[in-house]
Scaffold this motif. Structure first.
Motif, PDB file in Angstrom:
ATOM      1  N   TYR A 129       0.821  -1.095  -0.024  1.00 31.86           N
ATOM      2  CA  TYR A 129      -0.009  -0.078   0.010  1.00 31.86           C
ATOM      3  C   TYR A 129       0.859   1.224  -0.255  1.00 31.86           C
ATOM      4  CZ  TYR A 129      -4.254  -2.419   0.767  1.00 31.86           C
ATOM      5  OH  TYR A 129      -5.584  -3.406   0.390  1.00 31.86           O
ATOM      6  N   THR A 141      -1.874   3.231   5.504  1.00 27.05           N
ATOM      7  CA  THR A 141      -3.545   2.749   6.073  1.00 27.05           C
ATOM      8  C   THR A 141      -4.495   3.808   5.353  1.00 27.05           C
ATOM      9  OG1 THR A 141      -3.143   4.771   7.879  1.00 27.05           O
ATOM     10  CG2 THR A 141      -2.475   2.091   8.355  1.00 27.05           C
ATOM     11  N   ARG A 144      -5.173   1.914   2.107  1.00 30.48           N
ATOM     12  CA  ARG A 144      -5.924   0.627   2.129  1.00 30.48           C
ATOM     13  C   ARG A 144      -7.344   0.752   2.708  1.00 30.48           C
ATOM     14  NH1 ARG A 144      -3.684  -2.203   7.138  1.00 30.48           N
ATOM     15  NH2 ARG A 144      -4.625  -0.489   8.231  1.00 30.48           N
TER      16      ARG A 144
END
Length: 250
Positions: A129, A141, A144
């Motif tokens: 990612y 994050t 994602r």
């Protein structure tokens, strides 16, 4: 109500059930990830320049004839024609999370176009990612979460029309008529398989993926059925490369 209408309703009902199942799976996986996270002090946000990232993306691919990279580069790196990207873009823009937000100081956050490019590039390359963090300024994050929401939105928006459905009675009649004019009466489409080399095939799977295609390399098979308009009615990717076309068909 005729049989076609009832069959369409049945397919839509099945699709809705599958989507709900996938939603539960996504939510459960997210909750498991939250439980596995170790509480740690919050680190300061990195000083990412979202405006610079947006200008870089526009300069690279979305500046018309002045773009640094041409259409060949675009299709190779996004794994789709620009027309497909534009259609997804036009449909999802303005839908969370593909909206423009500002922080408490009034500075713009990540631009919607950059979010969409990040989702496409992650799916295209299947990498980590944070692969494009330096260029797109999207943290691991954050991307994602964007990808998960992107997949859900695409399934809801385009699933009933494109995701492995059979042609209804009216569509079959149109296809049959047009194929008859091309001297292929009764033909509804063409079926074929394509082998793709799997460079990083695990050793434990090497035997079942060793095939005759691609010079004996380990491969995965893409199976597809499409009509004369290049509309794909069925697609499946992942059959072992040791299989031939007859094995896949059976």
């Amino acid at each position: 109500m005729d049989d076609d209408s009832s069959s369409d309703e049945d397919r839509l009902h099945i699709f809705q059930e599958e989507y709900e199942a996938w939603t539960v799976l996504f939510e459960s996986s997210s909750s498991e990830e939250e439980e596995l996270r170790v509480d740690r002090p919050r680190t300061a946000n990195k000083r990412r320049d979202f405006v610079d990232a947006y200008m870089r993306v526009v300069s690279n691919y979305f500046n018309g004839r002045e773009s640094i990279y041409n259409e060949v580069d675009f299709e190779r790196r996004f794994r789709c024609p620009r027309a497909v990207f534009n259609r997804v873009h036009d449909h999802l823009m303005g839908t969370p999370p593909f909206e423009q937000y500002k922080d408490p100081t009034g500075k713009p956050g990540i631009y919607p176009l950059v979010k969409l490019v990040g989702c496409f590039r992650f799916i295209a390359y299947g990498d980590t990612y944070d692969r494009d963090d330096e260029n797109l300024c999207i943290g691991e994050t954050t991307l994602r979460d964007y990808v998960k929401q992107f997949v859900r939105l695409v399934i809801v928006a385009f699933g009933p029309q494109y995701l492995n459905r059979a042609p209804n009675k009216q569509e079959r009649q149109v296809i049959s008529q047009e194929m008859g004019e091309r001297l292929f009466p009764g033909c509804l489409g063409s079926w074929d398989c394509k082998h793709f080399a799997w460079k990083n095939c695990p050793v434990r799977l090497a035997g079942q993926h060793q095939g005759h295609a691609e010079g004996g390399k380990k491969t995965l098979i893409l199976e597809a059925i499409c009509d004369h308009r290049k509309y794909i009615w069925h697609a499946n990717f992942g059959d072992p490369g040791s299989m031939n076309d007859i094995n896949v068909l059976i």
